[in-house]
Scaffold this active site. Structure first.
Site, short mmCIF file in Angstrom:
data_model
loop_
_atom_site.label_atom_id
_atom_site.label_comp_id
_atom_site.label_asym_id
_atom_site.label_seq_id
_atom_site.Cartn_x
_atom_site.Cartn_y
_atom_site.Cartn_z
N SER A 242 12.04 59.86 50.77
CA SER A 242 10.63 59.54 51.14
C SER A 242 10.53 59.68 52.43
CB SER A 242 10.02 58.23 50.41
OG SER A 242 8.59 58.38 50.55
N ASP B 69 7.93 62.88 40.17
CA ASP B 69 7.42 62.16 41.53
C ASP B 69 5.79 61.73 41.16
OD1 ASP B 69 6.91 61.40 44.01
OD2 ASP B 69 8.65 62.60 44.63
N HIS C 41 10.24 58.81 42.02
CA HIS C 41 10.25 58.85 43.47
C HIS C 41 11.52 58.29 44.18
CE1 HIS C 41 8.53 59.65 47.26
NE2 HIS C 41 8.51 58.41 47.57
#
Length: 286
Positions: free
Chosen positions: A100, A228, A258
């Site tokens: 991320s 995600d 995610h």
């Protein structure tokens, strides 16, 4: 810095971690996501430590990280702080894996010549600036601010509450049963102690985008999470898929959300290790 052992007390409440530093061998930098902490890398770091020296620091303004000043920061600022830590370790270059926000910062560190390889796991930052995708990402996190403020007031009740834990897991994972309650509690605690929340939201919605990705000279592996819900692939992976060099690996990791390190640490550790080992002999993974 925290030295890891092979066992943990599952009933103990987690303490903040400035950095995980474990193992010996190839230098590997692990970068966590926005509002998270090095805790999310513990299982992957343990698996990599048999052949690698693993360093997983807390970002500035995050739980365990150095304090920040000012009302706006961005990925350039976070990359500057990580570079300072790499210099303290004596690591001119290293293998980088980031999830991320960590993937976003990883691309910037690669641009600065600090990466030997890069494994970007569900990376953020896959937008142009200014753009609708950039503002949508900022608005999504801005909507979380009231929830975080309520959680701060509830304290331990919010951290240990099964309903709050399940809601957090549904946002970040696909197989919620694969994540321990202790890991979820650490994840919620990190979110409630993230002083960089508003400054990062403001900085990322106003700041510049990543530079052109097509000229990256290092081996890159893009890992997209199938489920995600934070940066969905159909919107936020498009730029990475289009701009990365043809030599880059593009892999869809099935059945994960995610933050796949929480629910599938074996798979994620293997995918990172494969990429590192392939770079030694200039082999490409297929």
């Amino acid at each position: 810095m925290t030295k890891m052992s092979g066992t943990t007390n599952s009933s103990a409440r987690r303490a903040p971690i400035k950095a995980l530093h474990v193992g010996s061998g190839d230098p590997v930098l692990l970068l966590h996501g926005f509002m998270l902490s090095p805790h999310c890398w513990e299982q992957v770091a343990l698996r990599l430590s048999s052949h690698c020296e693993v360093f997983a620091p807390a970002f500035a303004g995050h739980w365990g990280g150095e304090p920040i000043d000012g009302w706006s920061i961005d990925f350039h600022f976070l990359a500057d702080r990580i570079e300072d830590q790499l210099d303290e370790l004596g690591w001119r270059t290293c293998h980088i894996a980031g999830n991320s926000l960590g993937g976003w910062v990883g691309f910037e560190l690669a641009r600065r010549g600090r990466a030997r390889t890069l494994t970007a796991i569900a990376p953020a930052g896959g937008w142009q600036s200014p753009s609708l995708a950039q503002w949508r990402a900022g608005a999504k996190f801005l909507a979380m601010v009231p929830i975080v403020e309520i959680g701060k007031r509830l304290g331990g009740f919010a951290i240990d509450n099964p309903i709050a834990q399940r809601l957090a897991l549904l946002a970040l994972s696909k197989n919620v049963a694969a994540v321990s309650r202790r890991d979820v509690a650490a994840m919620i605690t990190a979110a409630l102690h993230c002083d960089a929340m508003l400054p990062m939201i403001l900085g990322s919605t106003r700041g510049p985008a990543l530079d052109d990705l097509s000229n990256l000279a290092i081996p890159v592996r893009l890992l997209m999470a199938e489920y995600d819900r934070i940066v969905p692939n159909r919107v936020y992976a498009r730029r990475f898929l289009q701009e990365l060099p043809d030599s880059a690996d593009r892999i869809l990791v099935n059945g994960v959300g995610h933050v796949p390190m929480l629910e599938a640490p074996d798979r994620i550790a293997t995918l990172i290790a494969e990429h590192i080992y392939a770079s030694r002999t200039h082999l490409r993974a297929v």
